[in-house]
Design a protein around this motif. Sequence first.
Motif, PDB file in Angstrom:
ATOM      1  N   LYS A   2      12.337  -2.943   4.955  1.00  0.00           N
ATOM      2  CA  LYS A   2      12.325  -3.598   6.347  1.00  0.00           C
ATOM      3  C   LYS A   2      10.445  -4.204   6.162  1.00  0.00           C
ATOM      4  O   LYS A   2       9.996  -5.212   6.062  1.00  0.00           O
ATOM      5  N   HIS A   3       9.764  -2.756   6.330  1.00  0.00           N
ATOM      6  CA  HIS A   3       8.357  -2.531   6.119  1.00  0.00           C
ATOM      7  C   HIS A   3       7.622  -2.628   5.460  1.00  0.00           C
ATOM      8  O   HIS A   3       6.608  -1.864   5.003  1.00  0.00           O
ATOM      9  N   CYS A   4       8.191  -2.585   4.329  1.00  0.00           N
ATOM     10  CA  CYS A   4       7.806  -2.426   3.157  1.00  0.00           C
ATOM     11  C   CYS A   4       5.980  -3.224   2.645  1.00  0.00           C
ATOM     12  O   CYS A   4       6.967  -4.567   2.632  1.00  0.00           O
ATOM     13  N   ASN A   5       4.998  -3.024   1.924  1.00  0.00           N
ATOM     14  CA  ASN A   5       4.193  -3.873   1.416  1.00  0.00           C
ATOM     15  C   ASN A   5       4.634  -4.000   0.145  1.00  0.00           C
ATOM     16  O   ASN A   5       4.906  -3.089  -0.948  1.00  0.00           O
ATOM     17  N   LYS A   6       3.745  -5.337  -0.475  1.00  0.00           N
ATOM     18  CA  LYS A   6       3.665  -5.248  -1.619  1.00  0.00           C
ATOM     19  C   LYS A   6       3.764  -3.963  -2.431  1.00  0.00           C
ATOM     20  O   LYS A   6       3.688  -3.230  -3.844  1.00  0.00           O
ATOM     21  N   LYS A   7       1.952  -3.107  -2.303  1.00  0.00           N
ATOM     22  CA  LYS A   7       1.410  -2.288  -2.596  1.00  0.00           C
ATOM     23  C   LYS A   7       2.330  -1.311  -2.873  1.00  0.00           C
ATOM     24  O   LYS A   7       2.285  -0.650  -3.788  1.00  0.00           O
ATOM     25  N   ASN A   8       3.628  -1.168  -1.862  1.00  0.00           N
ATOM     26  CA  ASN A   8       4.281   0.164  -2.339  1.00  0.00           C
ATOM     27  C   ASN A   8       5.587  -0.516  -3.356  1.00  0.00           C
ATOM     28  O   ASN A   8       5.990   0.452  -3.718  1.00  0.00           O
ATOM     29  N   THR A   9       5.966  -1.710  -2.897  1.00  0.00           N
ATOM     30  CA  THR A   9       6.524  -2.097  -4.042  1.00  0.00           C
ATOM     31  C   THR A   9       6.403  -1.321  -5.173  1.00  0.00           C
ATOM     32  O   THR A   9       7.089  -1.559  -5.698  1.00  0.00           O
ATOM     33  N   ASN A  10       5.348  -2.225  -5.545  1.00  0.00           N
ATOM     34  CA  ASN A  10       4.579  -2.315  -6.684  1.00  0.00           C
ATOM     35  C   ASN A  10       4.344  -0.822  -7.111  1.00  0.00           C
ATOM     36  O   ASN A  10       4.767  -0.036  -8.426  1.00  0.00           O
TER      37      ASN A  10
END
Length: 67
Positions: A2-10
């Motif tokens: 839910k709170h995951c930002n784009k940097k973390n996903t990458n």
Amino acid sequence: MKHCNKKNTNFIKILVKDGFTCEPCRDKNKFYVYKDSGEKYLIHSGERAFHPLRRWLKNVYNYDFVF
């Protein structure tokens, strides 16, 4: 996540590609990072968790994370 930002996903995608497992925890905002049957690291999906994870990967797996 839910709170995951784009940097973390990458960086999760990069770790999985390099053979690490990123397994969600019961708490949807946290997950375990590990390789094979090695030591696990519990990380929050927030942005501040990135640098401690990089240090842990270097110390435990001798893995230099280049983003």
